[in-house]
Design a protein around this motif. Structure first.
Motif, short mmCIF file in Angstrom:
data_model
loop_
_atom_site.label_atom_id
_atom_site.label_comp_id
_atom_site.label_asym_id
_atom_site.label_seq_id
_atom_site.Cartn_x
_atom_site.Cartn_y
_atom_site.Cartn_z
N LYS A 53 0.82 -1.21 0.00
CA LYS A 53 0.00 0.00 0.00
C LYS A 53 0.86 1.26 0.00
O LYS A 53 0.63 2.17 -0.79
CB LYS A 53 -0.90 0.04 1.24
CG LYS A 53 -2.02 -0.94 1.23
CD LYS A 53 -2.81 -0.81 2.52
CE LYS A 53 -3.88 -1.86 2.62
NZ LYS A 53 -4.59 -1.80 3.91
N ASP A 54 1.82 1.31 0.92
CA ASP A 54 2.60 2.53 1.14
C ASP A 54 3.75 2.71 0.15
O ASP A 54 4.04 3.82 -0.27
CB ASP A 54 3.16 2.56 2.57
CG ASP A 54 2.07 2.51 3.62
OD1 ASP A 54 0.91 2.86 3.30
OD2 ASP A 54 2.38 2.13 4.77
N ASN A 55 4.43 1.63 -0.16
CA ASN A 55 5.62 1.70 -1.02
C ASN A 55 5.61 0.56 -2.04
O ASN A 55 6.46 -0.33 -1.99
CB ASN A 55 6.90 1.59 -0.17
CG ASN A 55 7.01 2.69 0.84
OD1 ASN A 55 6.94 3.86 0.49
ND2 ASN A 55 7.16 2.33 2.10
N PRO A 56 4.69 0.58 -2.97
CA PRO A 56 4.59 -0.54 -3.92
C PRO A 56 5.85 -0.75 -4.76
O PRO A 56 6.10 -1.86 -5.22
CB PRO A 56 3.39 -0.18 -4.79
CG PRO A 56 3.12 1.26 -4.56
CD PRO A 56 3.70 1.61 -3.24
N HIS A 57 6.66 0.30 -4.92
CA HIS A 57 7.89 0.14 -5.70
C HIS A 57 8.89 -0.79 -5.00
O HIS A 57 9.77 -1.36 -5.64
CB HIS A 57 8.54 1.51 -5.96
CG HIS A 57 8.92 2.23 -4.71
ND1 HIS A 57 8.01 2.93 -3.94
CD2 HIS A 57 10.12 2.34 -4.09
CE1 HIS A 57 8.64 3.45 -2.88
NE2 HIS A 57 9.92 3.11 -2.96
N LEU A 58 8.75 -0.97 -3.68
CA LEU A 58 9.65 -1.85 -2.95
C LEU A 58 9.37 -3.34 -3.22
O LEU A 58 10.23 -4.18 -2.98
CB LEU A 58 9.57 -1.58 -1.45
CG LEU A 58 10.08 -0.22 -0.99
CD1 LEU A 58 9.91 -0.07 0.52
CD2 LEU A 58 11.54 -0.01 -1.38
N ILE A 59 8.18 -3.63 -3.69
CA ILE A 59 7.84 -5.02 -4.01
C ILE A 59 8.80 -5.58 -5.05
O ILE A 59 9.29 -6.70 -4.93
CB ILE A 59 6.37 -5.11 -4.50
CG1 ILE A 59 5.40 -4.64 -3.42
CG2 ILE A 59 6.03 -6.52 -4.97
CD1 ILE A 59 5.41 -5.44 -2.15
N ASP A 60 9.11 -4.77 -6.07
CA ASP A 60 10.08 -5.21 -7.08
C ASP A 60 11.46 -5.40 -6.47
O ASP A 60 12.20 -6.32 -6.84
CB ASP A 60 10.19 -4.18 -8.22
CG ASP A 60 8.98 -4.19 -9.13
OD1 ASP A 60 8.32 -5.24 -9.20
OD2 ASP A 60 8.71 -3.15 -9.75
N ASP A 61 11.80 -4.54 -5.51
CA ASP A 61 13.13 -4.62 -4.89
C ASP A 61 13.34 -5.91 -4.11
O ASP A 61 14.47 -6.38 -3.98
CB ASP A 61 13.35 -3.43 -3.95
CG ASP A 61 13.50 -2.12 -4.70
OD1 ASP A 61 13.65 -2.15 -5.94
OD2 ASP A 61 13.46 -1.06 -4.05
#
Length: 80
Positions: A53-61
């Motif tokens: 929810k908060d930092n969806p770009h971290l999912i890829d990381d």
């Protein structure tokens, strides 16, 4: 271990105090393991949900896809 601990006793068969203590200890070990494991899963899935929810770009990381995250979040706490 004795055969009394390995085999299932018939109803009404007395259980020796040592066997009773062993079974009680074994149950508490299993219960604490389950409790700890389940809490870790609950916390992990909660953190994953917050991250998505908060930092969806971290999912890829962390090397996951959105579908994998959604699948993991949808699981109940007892599921692996």
């Amino acid at each position: 271990m004795t055969n009394a601990l390995i085999c299932t006793a018939r109803p009404g068969t007395p259980v020796r105090p040592a066997s009773r203590r062993l079974l009680k200890t074994l149950r508490s070990i299993i219960a604490s393991w389950h409790d700890r494991t389940w809490r870790e899963r609950i916390r992990f899935r909660w953190q994953l949900r917050q991250m998505s929810k908060d930092n969806p770009h971290l999912i890829d990381d962390i090397g996951l896809t959105i579908e994998q995250v959604e699948g993991e979040i949808a699981k109940s706490f007892w599921e692996r």
